[in-house]
Design an enzyme around this catalytic site. Structure first.
Site, PDB file in Angstrom:
ATOM      1  N   VAL A 170      29.195 -21.666  21.742  1.00 38.70           N
ATOM      2  CA  VAL A 170      28.700 -22.980  21.312  1.00 38.70           C
ATOM      3  C   VAL A 170      29.916 -23.709  20.740  1.00 38.70           C
ATOM      4  O   VAL A 170      30.682 -23.128  19.951  1.00 38.70           O
ATOM      5  CB  VAL A 170      27.582 -22.846  20.251  1.00 38.70           C
ATOM      6  N   TYR A 222      22.959 -10.755  17.158  1.00 45.33           N
ATOM      7  CA  TYR A 222      21.949 -10.560  18.204  1.00 45.33           C
ATOM      8  C   TYR A 222      20.688  -9.792  17.829  1.00 45.33           C
ATOM      9  O   TYR A 222      19.736  -9.768  18.603  1.00 45.33           O
ATOM     10  CB  TYR A 222      22.616  -9.904  19.426  1.00 45.33           C
ATOM     11  N   TYR A 279      31.985  -6.503  28.328  1.00 44.61           N
ATOM     12  CA  TYR A 279      31.484  -7.491  29.290  1.00 44.61           C
ATOM     13  C   TYR A 279      30.896  -8.675  28.553  1.00 44.61           C
ATOM     14  O   TYR A 279      30.831  -8.694  27.337  1.00 44.61           O
ATOM     15  CB  TYR A 279      30.490  -6.868  30.263  1.00 44.61           C
TER      16      TYR A 279
HETATM   17  C1  LIG Z   1      28.084 -17.256  17.642  1.00 44.05           C
HETATM   18  C2  LIG Z   1      27.724 -18.623  18.160  1.00 44.05           C
HETATM   19  C3  LIG Z   1      27.399 -18.512  19.649  1.00 44.05           C
HETATM   20  C4  LIG Z   1      26.504 -19.146  17.382  1.00 44.05           C
HETATM   21  O1  LIG Z   1      26.093 -20.393  17.920  1.00 44.05           O
HETATM   22  P1  LIG Z   1      25.197 -21.428  17.085  1.00 44.05           P
HETATM   23  O2  LIG Z   1      24.621 -22.402  18.055  1.00 44.05           O
HETATM   24  O3  LIG Z   1      25.964 -21.964  15.941  1.00 44.05           O
HETATM   25  O4  LIG Z   1      24.023 -20.506  16.529  1.00 44.05           O
HETATM   26  P2  LIG Z   1      22.551 -21.019  16.125  1.00 44.05           P
HETATM   27  O5  LIG Z   1      22.655 -22.300  15.355  1.00 44.05           O
HETATM   28  O6  LIG Z   1      21.655 -21.004  17.297  1.00 44.05           O
HETATM   29  O7  LIG Z   1      22.115 -19.867  15.144  1.00 44.05           O
HETATM   30  C5  LIG Z   1      21.008 -19.023  15.407  1.00 44.05           C
HETATM   31  C6  LIG Z   1      20.957 -18.011  14.312  1.00 44.05           C
HETATM   32  O8  LIG Z   1      22.129 -17.182  14.379  1.00 44.05           O
HETATM   33  C7  LIG Z   1      22.796 -17.221  13.107  1.00 44.05           C
HETATM   34  N1  LIG Z   1      24.223 -17.158  13.418  1.00 44.05           N
HETATM   35  C8  LIG Z   1      24.929 -18.010  14.149  1.00 44.05           C
HETATM   36  N2  LIG Z   1      26.196 -17.592  14.250  1.00 44.05           N
HETATM   37  C9  LIG Z   1      26.278 -16.457  13.571  1.00 44.05           C
HETATM   38  C10 LIG Z   1      27.337 -15.560  13.308  1.00 44.05           C
HETATM   39  N3  LIG Z   1      28.561 -15.770  13.775  1.00 44.05           N
HETATM   40  N4  LIG Z   1      27.062 -14.468  12.555  1.00 44.05           N
HETATM   41  C11 LIG Z   1      25.820 -14.257  12.080  1.00 44.05           C
HETATM   42  N5  LIG Z   1      24.777 -15.076  12.312  1.00 44.05           N
HETATM   43  C12 LIG Z   1      25.010 -16.162  13.035  1.00 44.05           C
HETATM   44  C13 LIG Z   1      22.375 -18.511  12.460  1.00 44.05           C
HETATM   45  O9  LIG Z   1      22.499 -18.431  11.076  1.00 44.05           O
HETATM   46  C14 LIG Z   1      20.929 -18.613  12.929  1.00 44.05           C
HETATM   47  O10 LIG Z   1      20.131 -17.748  12.152  1.00 44.05           O
HETATM   48  P3  LIG Z   1      18.544 -17.937  11.986  1.00 44.05           P
HETATM   49  O11 LIG Z   1      18.065 -18.828  13.104  1.00 44.05           O
HETATM   50  O12 LIG Z   1      17.996 -16.561  12.130  1.00 44.05           O
HETATM   51  O13 LIG Z   1      18.361 -18.540  10.648  1.00 44.05           O
HETATM   52  C15 LIG Z   1      28.891 -19.626  17.986  1.00 44.05           C
HETATM   53  O14 LIG Z   1      29.261 -19.648  16.632  1.00 44.05           O
HETATM   54  C16 LIG Z   1      30.133 -19.307  18.793  1.00 44.05           C
HETATM   55  O15 LIG Z   1      30.277 -19.820  19.888  1.00 44.05           O
HETATM   56  N6  LIG Z   1      31.057 -18.471  18.271  1.00 44.05           N
HETATM   57  C17 LIG Z   1      32.310 -18.164  18.975  1.00 44.05           C
HETATM   58  C18 LIG Z   1      32.107 -17.346  20.240  1.00 44.05           C
HETATM   59  C19 LIG Z   1      31.311 -16.088  19.988  1.00 44.05           C
HETATM   60  O16 LIG Z   1      31.597 -15.321  19.089  1.00 44.05           O
HETATM   61  N7  LIG Z   1      30.294 -15.867  20.816  1.00 44.05           N
HETATM   62  C20 LIG Z   1      29.479 -14.696  20.763  1.00 44.05           C
HETATM   63  C21 LIG Z   1      29.923 -13.817  21.889  1.00 44.05           C
HETATM   64  S1  LIG Z   1      29.249 -12.202  21.808  1.00 44.05           S
END
Ligand SMILES: CC(C)(COP(=O)(O)OP(=O)(O)OC[C@H]1O[C@@H](n2cnc3c(N)ncnc32)[C@H](O)[C@@H]1OP(=O)(O)O)[C@@H](O)C(=O)NCCC(=O)NCCS
Length: 433
Positions: A112, A151, A433
């Site tokens: 995101v 997750y 992956y």
């Molecule tokens: C991790 C990532 C995908 C989260 O995206 P986002 O759109 O901000 O997440 P959302 O707003 O949908 O959050 C959904 C939930 O996840 C939680 N959350 C989001 N990022 C989180 C993180 N890094 N660690 C823990 N919880 C997280 C939020 O608090 C929210 O919790 P809730 O709905 O249970 O209250 C984004 O920060 C990102 O792109 N990070 C860098 C790439 C990455 O690490 N991707 C994951 C690959 S495995």
């Protein structure tokens, strides 16, 4: 070829509606359309802190990841509306389970944009993936994660722990003898082929492994444009006494800064289908001249390395989560695998997406096969689908989760589940992956 082509699975309508209400467009991106794919990959690379995707990298991903289903979220109000503000990709791959294989919806590339974070976009995408996979008829989804806290809320559980080693080779020594076959250098092109071919045979030997893909092996061999200093990667393979290639290893050596004899050897990937191949390739690394330290990662938790060295305190093993699973259909997932012992349990399962919610009677017979049916009986164990997914391959103990209050219920039943679920060797997943 898997029976289900992920690219034909439509974008989840619930997530589409939720994001549309926020002014965002959630839709599939045609990975065959090079320009559209390029824009999506720019967003993926930015999300994972990478550089801009160049032409070479785009060509690689366009040609070598053709089976991927790309889903992206667009915001028409931003300066570059054609670049997605969020991405995810998925494909169907065989997951090795005790007694065979199960098709799994593999998820990757979840990003995101930092400009759109914490608005529920990842939640919509992940829930969309889980629902789409279940709708397509899959009983299992899986992923590897950048952070362990993301997750669980979607029902994924850490299921396949793996280990990382740091070895002081002088202290550790070697007690593993000398295998009959030979270790030989190969070109990086050959290395990529050997890694892929050995992995394809090795992956069926342990639960938890999935199929690899050419780009993964070319990355390990330093042949992908995504790998910095790819030409410093070296490759060796193990050929057994009958002349068959049984293992391959990609590694890199970092010169000692103050002393030539203090170099560090990093194993990038070691694929081996026999004990001899594993031992021979580890021996090559640990006995390499001028090398003082060897590091290796994604090794099984029962890695024989511990007993191949003379002094196990010279080899420090760190165990951590790696493979995450998400059961989408309790009867089909549990009935697909074989078990090590009979067991009976009534499991009350809660599921944040309600796909698997219910009380399930599990009966594992003396033949090692399970029968699962819904029941009204009182449960022995109450747990979330994430916890059931964690114990599914026997890599995480039910008793441990019970002790940690991550599930509740009868200790004796949890102990019986552990005996039944644990395969002869712990599960292993040797790739990201
Ligand atoms: C991790 C990532 C995908 C989260 O995206 P986002 O759109 O901000 O997440 P959302 O707003 O949908 O959050 C959904 C939930 O996840 C939680 N959350 C989001 N990022 C989180 C993180 N890094 N660690 C823990 N919880 C997280 C939020 O608090 C929210 O919790 P809730 O709905 O249970 O209250 C984004 O920060 C990102 O792109 N990070 C860098 C790439 C990455 O690490 N991707 C994951 C690959 S495995």
């Amino acid at each position: 070829m898997s029976p289900i082509d992920a690219r034909t699975v439509p974008a989840d309508p619930t997530s589409h509606a939720r994001l549309a209400a926020a002014g965002l467009d959630y839709r599939l991106v045609d990975g065959a359309d090079r320009d559209a794919l390029g824009r999506t990959l720019q967003a993926v690379s930015r999300g994972f802190l990478g550089p801009e995707v160049n032409d070479e990298s785009l060509t690689e991903q366009h040609t070598q990841l053709a089976d991927r289903r790309y889903t992206a979220v667009f915001d028409a109000s931003i300066a570059e509306p054609e670049i997605p503000v969020a991405t995810v990709d998925s494909w169907v791959t065989p997951l090795t389970i005790p007694g065979g294989e199960l098709d799994m919806w593999a998820i990757s590339g979840v990003t995101v944009s930092p400009t759109h974070r914490r608005r529920g976009i990842a939640r919509a995408m992940l829930e969309g993936e889980v629902r789409a996979a279940a709708e397509a008829g899959l009983a299992m989804a899986g992923l590897t994660v950048t952070e362990t806290t993301i997750y669980g809320r979607y029902g994924f559980g850490s299921a396949i722990p793996m280990s990382r080693w740091t070895i002081d080779v002088r202290r550790a020594g070697w007690s593993g003898g000398e295998p009959d076959g030979r270790v030989e250098f190969v070109s990086r092109e050959q290395l990529a082929r050997d890694l892929g071919e050995v992995h394809d045979r090795q992956r069926t030997l342990r639960a938890g492994e999935i199929a690899g893909w050419p780009r993964r092996w070319r990355q390990h061999a330093g042949l992908s444009s995504s790998v910095k200093d790819g030409d410093s990667v070296r490759g060796v393979r193990y050929v057994d006494a009958d002349g068959a290639v049984r293992g391959a290893m990609a590694y890199r050596i970092a010169e000692g800064e103050s002393d030539f004899a203090l170099a560090r050897l990093d194993i990038r990937h070691l694929a081996a289908e026999t004990d001899d191949a594993t031992a021979a390739l580890l021996r090559f690394a640990l006995q390499h001249d001028l090398v003082a330290e060897v590091r290796t990662d994604l090794r099984p938790v029962d890695d024989p390395l511990r007993w191949l060295v003379s002094d196990e305190r010279g080899a420090v093993q760190t165990i951590r989560d790696h493979g995450w699973l998400r059961i989408l259909d309790v009867p089909r997932a549990l009935e697909a695998r074989t078990y090590s012992a009979p067991a009976t349990a009534t499991l009350e399962v809660t599921d944040p997406l309600d796909l698997t919610t219910g009380t399930w009677h599990l009966e594992i017979g003396a033949d090692g096969r399970a029968h699962v049916a819904p029941t009204d009986a009182a449960p022995d164990i109450r747990l979330g689908i994430a916890q059931l997914s964690s114990i599914f391959l026997g890599g995480v103990p039910a008793l441990g989760l019970l002790a940690a209050r991550r599930m509740a219920g009868d200790r004796a039943v949890a102990a019986a589940l552990d005996v039944a679920f644990r395969p002869a060797q712990p599960p292993s997943l040797s790739i990201w992956y």
